[in-house]
Design an enzyme around this catalytic site. Sequence first.
Site, PDB file in Angstrom:
ATOM      1  N   ASP A  16       0.857  -1.187   0.000  1.00  0.00           N
ATOM      2  CA  ASP A  16       0.000   0.000   0.000  1.00  0.00           C
ATOM      3  C   ASP A  16       0.890   1.233   0.000  1.00  0.00           C
ATOM      4  O   ASP A  16       1.808   1.343   0.825  1.00  0.00           O
ATOM      5  CB  ASP A  16      -0.901   0.022   1.240  1.00  0.00           C
ATOM      6  N   HIS A  70      -6.153   2.692  -4.337  1.00  0.00           N
ATOM      7  CA  HIS A  70      -6.269   2.747  -2.874  1.00  0.00           C
ATOM      8  C   HIS A  70      -7.078   3.970  -2.450  1.00  0.00           C
ATOM      9  O   HIS A  70      -6.920   4.444  -1.331  1.00  0.00           O
ATOM     10  CB  HIS A  70      -4.871   2.764  -2.255  1.00  0.00           C
ATOM     11  N   HIS A  76      -7.768   8.512   0.754  1.00  0.00           N
ATOM     12  CA  HIS A  76      -7.610   7.615   1.903  1.00  0.00           C
ATOM     13  C   HIS A  76      -8.646   7.883   3.000  1.00  0.00           C
ATOM     14  O   HIS A  76      -8.309   7.990   4.175  1.00  0.00           O
ATOM     15  CB  HIS A  76      -6.198   7.729   2.482  1.00  0.00           C
ATOM     16  N   HIS A 123       3.708  -2.325   3.289  1.00  0.00           N
ATOM     17  CA  HIS A 123       3.567  -0.896   2.989  1.00  0.00           C
ATOM     18  C   HIS A 123       4.887  -0.387   2.392  1.00  0.00           C
ATOM     19  O   HIS A 123       5.965  -0.826   2.812  1.00  0.00           O
ATOM     20  CB  HIS A 123       3.205  -0.108   4.248  1.00  0.00           C
TER      21      HIS A 123
END
Length: 263
Positions: free
Chosen positions: A67, A118, A122, A214
């Site tokens: 991510d 994504h 966010h 990540h």
Amino acid sequence: MQFFRAIHLKKKYVILGVSVLAAIGLGAHFLPPVAEYTSAVLTAQTKRELPIYCVQTDEKKVAISFDAAWGADDTDELLQILDDNDVTATFFLCGYWVDKYPEEVEKIAAAGHDLGNHSATHPHMSTLSSEQITQELQGCHEAVKELTGIDMNLFRPPFGEYNDNVIRTAKENGYYSIQWDVDSLDWKEQGVEAEINQVLNHKHLGNGSILLFHNDAKYTPQALDTILKGLKEKGYDIVPVSEIIHAGEYTVDHEGRQIPSES
């Protein structure tokens, strides 16, 4: 309360209909029993929409995902480690990260890695309306497409949070919703060895697993090479998410396992 009142009314009408049919000699067997009818209504009303946490497959392969929502300092190092191990992964990108680090996005794409959505900003998407969810998806989608020409179809909800509306809306926008069943916990910054052990000895690690990392986690650059080699020593082929999920018709069981319809 309104839901159960609706069930009660529907049961009342079914009973009334059965009585009328019986009275004119047609018999109650032409309608389903009240208990079965009620069960069908409850099942339809309570069915949950789930993302894909892992995949049912006989092939010994797993998917690596990152991510990308915050920093980008480790991008070059991560890409080099992946390249050294001949591994292609999936990077789920936030729209504002794409805007801030366009060169990194281009490097990831040029290296042949999957690009995933994504969201644009966010947010906690389970708090958004369908229209707002679509805006988040399309905002990131268009940013990536303008920069790389790639039409993404993989989506990971921020914070791993979702509800039925998030999954349905993502699907309506042409996206597979992707979670994970092996979390590296790299965001906890517990150290290199802890991260390695967390992945390689994870109780859920198996055929069809999707692993979460990540791109800006403190110890991931130091742990990644050992993790990749360790996965290969266990016999796993490491692929991007697009190469592990099933295309076409499928179901997702209660554990989040994607199962192709022909199974």
